[in-house]
Scaffold this active site. Structure first.
Site, mmCIF file in Angstrom:
data_model
loop_
_atom_site.group_PDB
_atom_site.id
_atom_site.type_symbol
_atom_site.label_atom_id
_atom_site.label_comp_id
_atom_site.label_asym_id
_atom_site.label_seq_id
_atom_site.Cartn_x
_atom_site.Cartn_y
_atom_site.Cartn_z
ATOM 1 N N HIS A 40 0.892 -1.122 0.065
ATOM 2 C CA HIS A 40 -0.116 -0.249 -0.022
ATOM 3 C C HIS A 40 0.986 1.135 0.023
ATOM 4 C CE1 HIS A 40 -3.149 2.950 1.059
ATOM 5 N NE2 HIS A 40 -4.119 1.800 0.617
ATOM 6 N N ASP B 170 -8.052 -5.021 -0.198
ATOM 7 C CA ASP B 170 -8.389 -5.869 -1.267
ATOM 8 C C ASP B 170 -7.967 -7.756 -1.080
ATOM 9 O OD1 ASP B 170 -7.702 -3.375 -3.125
ATOM 10 O OD2 ASP B 170 -9.657 -4.219 -3.112
HETATM 11 C C1 SDX Z 1 -6.227 0.177 -3.167
HETATM 12 O O1 SDX Z 1 -4.245 4.594 -2.067
HETATM 13 C C2 SDX Z 1 -5.264 4.005 -1.622
HETATM 14 O O2 SDX Z 1 -5.751 4.502 -0.392
HETATM 15 C C3 SDX Z 1 -5.883 2.687 -2.228
HETATM 16 C C4 SDX Z 1 -6.959 1.971 -1.664
HETATM 17 C C5 SDX Z 1 -8.297 2.635 -1.487
HETATM 18 O O3 SDX Z 1 -8.873 2.089 -0.472
HETATM 19 O O4 SDX Z 1 -8.549 3.754 -2.253
HETATM 20 O O5 SDX Z 1 -6.281 1.648 -0.393
HETATM 21 C C6 SDX Z 1 -7.205 0.995 -2.418
HETATM 22 O O6 SDX Z 1 -5.762 0.571 -4.129
HETATM 23 C C7 SDX Z 1 -5.209 -0.917 -2.222
HETATM 24 C C8 SDX Z 1 -4.189 -1.238 -3.163
HETATM 25 C C9 SDX Z 1 -4.613 -2.426 -4.108
HETATM 26 N N1 SDX Z 1 -3.512 -2.992 -4.982
HETATM 27 C C10 SDX Z 1 -2.832 -4.101 -4.770
HETATM 28 O O7 SDX Z 1 -3.054 -4.998 -4.065
HETATM 29 C C11 SDX Z 1 -1.812 -4.627 -6.093
HETATM 30 C C12 SDX Z 1 -0.407 -4.987 -5.360
HETATM 31 N N2 SDX Z 1 -0.061 -3.776 -4.724
HETATM 32 C C13 SDX Z 1 1.068 -3.116 -5.711
HETATM 33 O O8 SDX Z 1 0.941 -2.824 -6.913
HETATM 34 C C14 SDX Z 1 1.513 -1.770 -4.670
HETATM 35 O O9 SDX Z 1 1.635 -2.117 -3.370
HETATM 36 C C15 SDX Z 1 0.718 -0.458 -4.577
HETATM 37 C C16 SDX Z 1 0.239 -0.180 -5.995
HETATM 38 C C17 SDX Z 1 -0.687 -0.844 -3.735
HETATM 39 C C18 SDX Z 1 1.448 0.616 -3.908
HETATM 40 O O10 SDX Z 1 2.624 0.585 -4.751
HETATM 41 P P1 SDX Z 1 3.734 1.789 -4.298
HETATM 42 O O11 SDX Z 1 3.489 2.469 -2.959
HETATM 43 O O12 SDX Z 1 4.032 2.677 -5.674
HETATM 44 O O13 SDX Z 1 5.015 0.936 -4.137
HETATM 45 P P2 SDX Z 1 6.233 0.574 -5.155
HETATM 46 O O14 SDX Z 1 5.437 0.115 -6.605
HETATM 47 O O15 SDX Z 1 7.177 1.706 -5.237
HETATM 48 O O16 SDX Z 1 6.666 -0.586 -4.501
HETATM 49 C C19 SDX Z 1 7.793 -0.362 -3.570
HETATM 50 C C20 SDX Z 1 8.668 -1.752 -3.589
HETATM 51 C C21 SDX Z 1 9.021 -2.319 -4.769
HETATM 52 O O17 SDX Z 1 10.095 -3.223 -4.853
HETATM 53 P P3 SDX Z 1 11.643 -2.467 -5.056
HETATM 54 O O18 SDX Z 1 11.648 -1.911 -6.455
HETATM 55 O O19 SDX Z 1 11.942 -1.485 -4.143
HETATM 56 O O20 SDX Z 1 12.448 -3.632 -4.850
HETATM 57 O O21 SDX Z 1 7.791 -2.814 -2.911
HETATM 58 C C22 SDX Z 1 7.510 -3.666 -4.143
HETATM 59 C C23 SDX Z 1 7.808 -3.068 -5.385
HETATM 60 O O22 SDX Z 1 8.364 -4.117 -6.506
HETATM 61 N N3 SDX Z 1 5.865 -3.947 -4.207
HETATM 62 C C24 SDX Z 1 5.633 -5.330 -4.256
HETATM 63 C C25 SDX Z 1 4.027 -5.068 -4.048
HETATM 64 N N4 SDX Z 1 3.757 -3.898 -3.678
HETATM 65 C C26 SDX Z 1 5.240 -3.224 -3.851
HETATM 66 N N5 SDX Z 1 6.288 -6.442 -4.452
HETATM 67 C C27 SDX Z 1 5.487 -7.612 -4.509
HETATM 68 N N6 SDX Z 1 4.106 -7.522 -4.605
HETATM 69 C C28 SDX Z 1 3.545 -6.288 -4.209
HETATM 70 N N7 SDX Z 1 2.079 -6.316 -3.881
#
Ligand code: SDX
Length: 432
Positions: free
Chosen positions: A310, A367
């Site tokens: 998140h 989710d």
């Molecule tokens: C919602 O914003 C809100 O409030 C949204 C929400 C709402 O109520 O409106 O809460 C609803 O959208 C919840 C999130 C649902 N999405 C998912 O479950 C999809 C999987 N999650 C990711 O795609 C991700 O965690 C995000 C999009 C939710 C957040 O991404 P960020 O904050 O931009 O983080 P990032 O992409 O910069 O990741 C940081 C690191 C990375 O690794 P490094 O490059 O540092 O090595 O964490 C890793 C990412 O690869 N990472 C994950 C991951 N999420 C982040 N690795 C594996 N699995 C994941 N789910």
């Protein structure tokens, strides 16, 4: 909120240091007020994804991502889920206070009165292919409401906000149910004055002439709690979309339609559908929790653990824990085996104890478990994001109103870092 009591000193490479005001908000969070930065220095800030950027003042929702706190208008999410229904929480988000008994009755009356859909709009559904994604229909129908109800374009917050808002809250519920019926190729079930908000939705979804469908009170309770969990969440992607469209002066329906489209993305509201598809795919390929965790960690693999991580929460999303508790509660007593739930529980255990996830503060978000609950209510996977939209609607409406009434409400128009070509002359086409 305190303005201009503290200042930050900014030292720039080509000019004297300047003082920039620091704002301390009602929860003690500090921000640097850069509203005059370009005017005073010619510099802009750079923050793709707005990871470090506040876009507005807001009093609707508060999140503490480090402590896993979520409050709507000052009330903790757990307190609201345990003591209110969705209509009360929608009223709270939109009007700022929980309704008393009479206010709640009147709101329910408005919701009921506005639950029908214009007969000509109903014919739209029959023109969509049955395998259309429901979010495409929901987004189109939402903006089409402005064609059928044009008087709602210039909503006068004093005179008719209740009317406009309850119309939208009620019709989106009807549109969602009719979308499902269209997918089945079945007749629409009209809303009924006999039922509450949640009962009406389930009845419009599942009532059938060939079975004696009975509304399950436990399912109504679960639906109310799920919609409350989704009702608002600060400046998330879809709410930011709603506010951005509102800042251009667009009407409520157009802004909400933009929010629906943003929510559709699998990184955002589409994740609840993606979680189920991930779990079903793992089971179909005989993959266990550890196999999935290893697949995520393969660096050359863009596979993400859906329902985890998140932008704001760096600990458990409080909504995921409430959803997990709710799931245990609604599981039929005689249901001993739910393979998706079992894999989800194993996956949570494996991931939260794995260094890759711990180092990145990746925990279950809203989710991760909600899709399994929607599934147990009989809602098909491709309808999950519509359910998220139905829940998030009062939050979007509250933010649209807050922006519309914001004295500082400037049209949203970010700047950029240009990395394109410098000036060049056009060469005539026969010389290119
Ligand atoms: C919602 O914003 C809100 O409030 C949204 C929400 C709402 O109520 O409106 O809460 C609803 O959208 C919840 C999130 C649902 N999405 C998912 O479950 C999809 C999987 N999650 C990711 O795609 C991700 O965690 C995000 C999009 C939710 C957040 O991404 P960020 O904050 O931009 O983080 P990032 O992409 O910069 O990741 C940081 C690191 C990375 O690794 P490094 O490059 O540092 O090595 O964490 C890793 C990412 O690869 N990472 C994950 C991951 N999420 C982040 N690795 C594996 N699995 C994941 N789910």
């Amino acid at each position: 909120m305190e303005f201009n009591k503290e200042f930050a000193t900014l030292t720039l490479p080509d000019r004297d240091p300047i003082q920039i005001p620091v704002i301390t908000d009602n929860m003690g969070e500090k921000s640097i007020d850069v509203r005059n930065l370009r005017k005073e220095t010619g510099y802009i800030t750079y923050d793709p994804g707005f990871v470090n950027t506040g876009s507005c003042n807001s009093s609707i929702c508060y999140i503490d991502g480090e402590k896993g706190i979520l409050r709507y208008r000052g009330y903790d999410i757990e307190d609201l889920v345990n003591n209110c229904d969705f209509v009360e929480v929608a009223y709270l988000l939109i009007k700022g206070e929980l309704p008393n008994y009479e206010e709640r009755r009147r709101y329910a009356e408005l919701l009921n009165r506005e639950s029908m859909l214009h007969y000509d709009m109903q014919s739209f559904f029959r023109r969509y292919p049955q395998d259309s994604h429901p979010m495409s229909i929901l987004a189109a129908m939402s903006v089409s409401l402005s064609a059928f109800y044009p008087e709602m374009d210039d909503i006068d917050p004093e005179a008719q906000i209740d009317f406009a808002v309850t119309r939208l809250l009620s019709k989106i519920r009807t549109i969602t149910a009719f979308t499902y019926r269209q997918m089945l190729g079945e007749e629409f079930v009209p809303p009924s004055f006999k039922y509450s908000y949640g009962e009406n939705f389930l009845n419009m979804m599942f009532k059938s002439p060939v079975n004696d469908y009975q509304i399950n009170p436990l399912h109504v309770k679960a639906l109310n709690q799920l919609l409350i969990l989704h009702a608002d969440h600060e400046q998330n992607c879809s709410t930011t979309a709603v506010r951005l469209i509102a800042s251009a002066g667009a009407n409520l329906y157009a802004s909400i339609s933009a929010g629906i489209c943003a929510l559709w993305g699998p990184k955002h509201g589409g994740a609840n559908q993606a979680v189920i598809e991930m779990l079903e795919n793992a089971i179909a390929n005989n993959m266990g929790a550890k196999d999935i965790v290893e697949q995520v960690k393969e660096r050359n693999n863009t596979f993400r653990l859906m329902g985890f991580g998140h932008r704001v929460y760096k600990t458990y999303d409080p909504r995921s824990m409430i959803a997990k508790r709710l799931l245990q509660e609604i599981l039929d007593l005689n249901t001993t085996h739910d393979p998706l739930l079992e894999l989800a529980l194993e996956l949570e255990e494996a991931a939260v104890n794995d260094d890759y996830f711990k180092e990145r503060n990746l925990y279950p978000n809203v989710d991760f478990y909600t899709g399994i609950i929607f599934r147990r209510l009989g809602i098909p996977t491709n309808m999950f994001t519509c359910m998220f939209a139905m829940g998030r609607l009062p939050g979007w409406i509250a933010h649209w109103l807050e922006w519309t009434n914001d004295p500082y409400g400037k049209i949203g128009r970010p700047r950029q870092i240009y990395d394109g070509l410098s000036l060049r002359k056009v060469i005539p086409i026969d010389e290119r």
